[in-house]
Design an enzyme around this catalytic site. Structure first.
Site, PDB file in Angstrom:
ATOM      1  N   GLY A   1       0.821  -1.213   0.000  1.00 56.53           N
ATOM      2  CA  GLY A   1       0.000   0.000   0.000  1.00 56.53           C
ATOM      3  C   GLY A   1       0.845   1.249   0.000  1.00 56.53           C
ATOM      4  O   GLY A   1       2.072   1.201   0.027  1.00 56.53           O
TER       5      GLY A   1
ATOM      6  N   ASP B   1       6.386   3.953 -11.081  1.00 58.28           N
ATOM      7  CA  ASP B   1       7.339   3.698  -9.993  1.00 58.28           C
ATOM      8  C   ASP B   1       8.766   3.498 -10.493  1.00 58.28           C
ATOM      9  O   ASP B   1       9.298   2.386 -10.530  1.00 58.28           O
ATOM     10  CB  ASP B   1       6.881   2.511  -9.120  1.00 58.28           C
TER      11      ASP B   1
ATOM     12  N   ARG C   1       4.019   5.954   1.658  1.00 57.32           N
ATOM     13  CA  ARG C   1       4.526   7.327   1.648  1.00 57.32           C
ATOM     14  C   ARG C   1       3.874   8.103   0.502  1.00 57.32           C
ATOM     15  O   ARG C   1       4.464   9.003  -0.071  1.00 57.32           O
ATOM     16  CB  ARG C   1       6.029   7.341   1.473  1.00 57.32           C
TER      17      ARG C   1
ATOM     18  N   ASP D   1       3.485  -4.908  -7.603  1.00 56.60           N
ATOM     19  CA  ASP D   1       2.866  -3.647  -7.171  1.00 56.60           C
ATOM     20  C   ASP D   1       3.300  -2.489  -8.068  1.00 56.60           C
ATOM     21  O   ASP D   1       2.735  -1.394  -7.975  1.00 56.60           O
ATOM     22  CB  ASP D   1       3.216  -3.335  -5.712  1.00 56.60           C
ATOM     23  N   ASN D   2       4.265  -2.725  -8.933  1.00 57.10           N
ATOM     24  CA  ASN D   2       4.721  -1.670  -9.839  1.00 57.10           C
ATOM     25  C   ASN D   2       4.291  -1.943 -11.279  1.00 57.10           C
ATOM     26  O   ASN D   2       4.903  -1.446 -12.222  1.00 57.10           O
ATOM     27  CB  ASN D   2       6.248  -1.528  -9.763  1.00 57.10           C
TER      28      ASN D   2
END
Ligand code: AMP
Ligand code: MG
Length: 498
Positions: free
Chosen positions: A89, A276, A92, A266-267
């Protein structure tokens, strides 16, 4: 007069509370706008002058997102270097909200405006932050994302884009203290393979309603693959569309020598945009095994490994969709397998036609053969990827090659024989010049420019930005981006953008 504060919708937060954690951006001690992407602001219909004002900068750092904004950190999971993390998640980052784009973006489905996410990176801790992390980002990596994403965009490659980088005045502690920054970025969405992994796991664990994945499928189709919203089996249509989009993206990256560096699930976006940019780099010497990232010790994300790792990531997406592909598990697996088998032909179509364009010829069996032999010669000579292609474009149709840059192909017997076969295909130099960029953000000059920015001088970054935004035009002030500094920049190492 209408307010200059851009109206942000909370479409994702409203539609997917299961995947959203309300959060706020931290206050910025001393915000200073380092770069505003004026072209992107104009494309989005945003008021550039206002964005440059004190209030505009506070909007860009997320401190003053407007009365209707409901910023959220988005939940996702992910396979990182093959190992599964069930809860990553936005640790930042924040989705400030969506902009309703007047132009650009994917064609919207009927009834849905073309939404573009406005997202922050480095805006402070969120409910998804892991223990010991600080929620922050440093000036260097955020400017790096700006430069690299602008380069990809100018090269016609789908990508998330940086709207602004703002120095925060806060010190970020890494191996050494660094100046902090917030990146404001724009994406067609932040739906990732990892979003589906997280959603599927929530449902599996009984923490979310059964319809969560089908709703994500519908959202993904509507926002990114609108031509397929009415498909009989939406999950299958989505899988096929993402396979095609990621295959095309990976081939486009490779045609310009791009190494993403951290292709964790996740990228990987559902939209097919690049996202990313951490330890990414552009190839200098052509070598399929080229790796730049300090953390990629096994070469998992090496230049030439990218198609196979993209397919691996798409397999993880397929797993999350299996229950929605067919009622019988065997049928679901068969459907997923067939969809994933679409990767290789989709990759090849972009890759081979791209190589033919770089060679200045129409794609034929002969052009595929000439391209394959050239790749062998480039690898053997460890010739510079970008300079070798622009050398070829410059010497066509000269009977005897004028010496190009020293970084290009050597004048060997093998190269001369290859050149004759290529010239026999009657390459078109104009076509080559439009397909082969002169300037890429080369590793060393980029690093030097980022170091200067850290010390307060943004001018070198601006120079590189100007060159990579106009990559096909030779520029006397950017020869360091056209050819490598030494014969070979081998050994350059990039670090994760944390
Ligand atoms: P990335 O490597 O940027 O794709 O990030 C991987 C994960 O680590 C994401 O969940 C990020 O939100 C999280 N992350 C990276 N850097 C930080 C940081 N400085 N503080 C908190 N979370 C972070
Ligand atoms: Mg990431």
């Amino acid at each position: 007069m209408s307010s200059p504060v851009p109206a942000l919708t909370s479409h994702f937060a409203d539609a997917f509370p299961e995947l959203s954690a309300p959060s706020r951006a931290w206050q910025t001690p001393e915000p200073r706008l380092l770069h505003l992407n004026a072209a992107l602001a104009a494309e989005l219909g945003l008021d550039e002058d206002w964005l440059r004002s004190a209030d505009g900068v506070r909007f860009l750092t997320g401190e003053a997102p407007g009365p209707d904004a409901r910023p959220v950190a988005q939940g996702y999971a992910g396979h990182q270097f093959g190992g599964y993390s069930p809860r990553l998640g936005d640790g930042r980052a924040l989705l400030l909200g969506e902009l309703t784009a007047p132009v650009g973006g994917a064609a919207p489905a009927p009834g849905l405006p073309a939404l573009r996410d406005l997202h922050l990176k480095g805006s402070g801790l969120t409910p998804f932050s892991r223990q010991g992390s600080d929620g922050l980002a440093a000036v260097g990596p955020m400017l790096r994302e700006l430069v690299v994403s602008e380069a990809l965009h100018a090269l016609g490659i789908p990508t998330t884009r940086a709207l602004a980088v703002v120095a925060t005045g806060r010190t970020v502690r890494r191996q050494r203290p660094l100046p902090g920054a917030v990146l404001a970025r724009v994406a067609d969405s932040h739906l990732r393979v990892g979003t589906f992994q997280y959603a599927a796991a929530l449902v599996e664990g009984g923490h979310a309603p059964e319809d969560l994945v089908p709703r994500l499928v519908a959202e993904s189709l509507a926002r990114h693959h609108a031509d397929r919203v009415d498909a009989d089996v939406p999950a299958l249509a989505l899988l096929e569309a993402v396979v095609a989009a990621q295959a095309d993206l990976t081939a486009r990256w490779m045609l310009v020598g791009f190494v993403h560096g951290v292709m964790n699930t996740d990228n990987v976006t559902i939209s097919g945009q690049s996202i990313d940019f951490g330890p990414c780099a552009f190839l200098d010497a052509f070598d399929p095994r080229a790796v730049f990232s300090s953390i990629d010790r096994q070469g998992r994300y090496a230049y030439g490994a990218q198609p196979q790792i993209a397919l691996w990531n798409l397999n993880r997406l397929a797993e999350t969709l299996l229950p929605h592909l067919a009622t019988e598990p065997n049928d679901a697996v068969a459907a997923a397998t067939a969809a994933l088998e679409g990767f290789a032909p989709a990759f090849d179509a972009t890759w081979q036609s791209g190589l033919a364009a770089k060679l200045g010829v129409p794609r034929t069996e002969a052009s595929d053969d000439v391209a394959a032999r050239l790749l062998g010669l480039l690898a053997e000579a460890r010739a510079d990827w970008t300079a070798s292609w622009t050398d070829l474009a410059d010497v066509v149709p000269g009977p005897s090659p004028t010496p190009g840059t020293s970084a290009g192909l050597p004048d060997s017997a093998g190269v001369r024989a290859w050149r004759e076969d290529w010239l026999a295909l009657a390459p078109d130099p104009e076509r080559m010049r439009a397909a082969n960029p002169r300037h890429i953000p080369r590793n060393r000059p980029l690093q030097e420019a980022l170091d200067a920015a850290e010390d307060g001088d943004i001018a070198p970054v601006e120079r590189i930005l100007a060159a990579v935004r106009d990559p096909f035009t030779p520029r006397p002030d950017a020869t360091d981006l056209a050819v490598p500094s030494g014969a070979d920049e081998g050994g350059f190492v990039t670090f994760c953008g944390t």
